[in-house]
Design an enzyme around this catalytic site. Sequence first.
Site, mmCIF file in Angstrom:
data_model
loop_
_atom_site.group_PDB
_atom_site.id
_atom_site.type_symbol
_atom_site.label_atom_id
_atom_site.label_comp_id
_atom_site.label_asym_id
_atom_site.label_seq_id
_atom_site.Cartn_x
_atom_site.Cartn_y
_atom_site.Cartn_z
ATOM 1 N N CYS A 1 -18.413 28.266 46.360
ATOM 2 C CA CYS A 1 -17.018 27.875 46.108
ATOM 3 C C CYS A 1 -16.071 28.500 47.137
ATOM 4 C CB CYS A 1 -16.543 28.342 44.741
ATOM 5 S SG CYS A 1 -17.747 28.196 43.443
ATOM 6 N N ASP A 2 -16.277 29.783 47.435
ATOM 7 C CA ASP A 2 -15.245 30.532 48.153
ATOM 8 C C ASP A 2 -15.622 30.974 49.560
ATOM 9 O OD1 ASP A 2 -13.612 30.360 45.910
ATOM 10 O OD2 ASP A 2 -14.462 32.162 45.017
ATOM 11 N N CYS B 1 -18.819 33.305 43.406
ATOM 12 C CA CYS B 1 -19.395 32.032 43.840
ATOM 13 C C CYS B 1 -19.240 31.854 45.349
ATOM 14 C CB CYS B 1 -18.716 30.885 43.088
ATOM 15 S SG CYS B 1 -19.330 29.268 43.568
#
Length: 323
Positions: free
Chosen positions: A136-137, A133
């Site tokens: 997300c990261d 992701c």
Amino acid sequence: MKKERVVIIGSGPSGLSAALYTARAQLKPLVIAGPQLGGQVALTHEIENYPGYLHLGGAELVDKMKEHAEHFGARIEFDLVTEVDFSQGSPFTVKTMSETYSADTVIVTIGADPRKLGVPGEAEYTGTGVSYCGTCDGFFFRDKEIVVVGGGDSAIEEALFLTRFASKVEIIHRRDALRAGAALQKRAFSNEKISFIWDTQVKEIHADDKGIVNGITLWNKKTDETTTKPTEGVFIFIGHDPNSPIFGDQLALNDAGYIISDERYRTSVDGVFAAGEIQDEIWRQVATSSGQGVSAAMSTIHWLEEHEDELQPLDETPAPVGD
Ligand code: NAP
């Protein structure tokens, strides 16, 4: 066998949104949540694109959704569905690890998981350099050199997104042509931070003695050459696998294994509905999944109204709930 009006399988944004709407309709839905609440979303560090919230943790969002649905009478069981029988029509049989339910209606919201490479180091270093992701990261890879694995729309879209953070993004693809659409390809080819490694597969992911990713082993299938390459991040976007195997002989699935549903989120079995990523291989957003859960819940409510005369009484009449 416990009798239920509505059983919701899955507890991501679509399942919990369906739970809220069916609970508000006094149906006291049962949510079979799986081992942990929220599925993939619960693992998302921060969500910035759920309308109304600038910053929200994934776990915080699903906790709030759970609380909201429970307030109106939804019941959440942390259990796993092992088998379903939809073959005789409603009421349907839903078996879990610990119980068997007879459900007048079922809403399937069991999601899809990112496909794995299945190479050594992938599972061990997920969260310390291996990610599925970018949203997300990506932030954790500011000014770092990273690789993206895959050649479809997701890989290219995420690689472009990751150039906001990383100093260099190398896309590793197993063929010499991308599957991604022309517009995305054009943007990737003209992005100075992006380069490509063609005809190549990742064979292993390495880490330092603290478990932080520091390199990969690559195999070029045309030259049969094996090399190692230092990198600090390995982002894998090689598609998703819907969690549909237990429905394979019960519901119509498309070639990729997603449940086929119509614009009212009806499946091939009358009285069984599906929402979220188990039937949507394109959008995969918290907001779209949530909206689909609401729509599936409204279809379920209408179905129960239409079949009111045929329904058997429940053992326990759902208690009226306040709002
Ligand atoms: P996808 O289209 O199935 O592409 C998966 C990519 O990963 C392919 O390039 C495939 O290689 C590669 N791959 C698969 N298994 C692999 C393995 N074991 N090792 C190495 N590489 C592997 O999946 P997706 O990109 O997630 O897209 C899914 C759907 O969502 C598609 O319909 C897509 O169009 C849509 N989508 C659209 C957008 C957009 O329009 N903006 C954004 C994201 C997704 P091969 O090419 O060799 O098969």
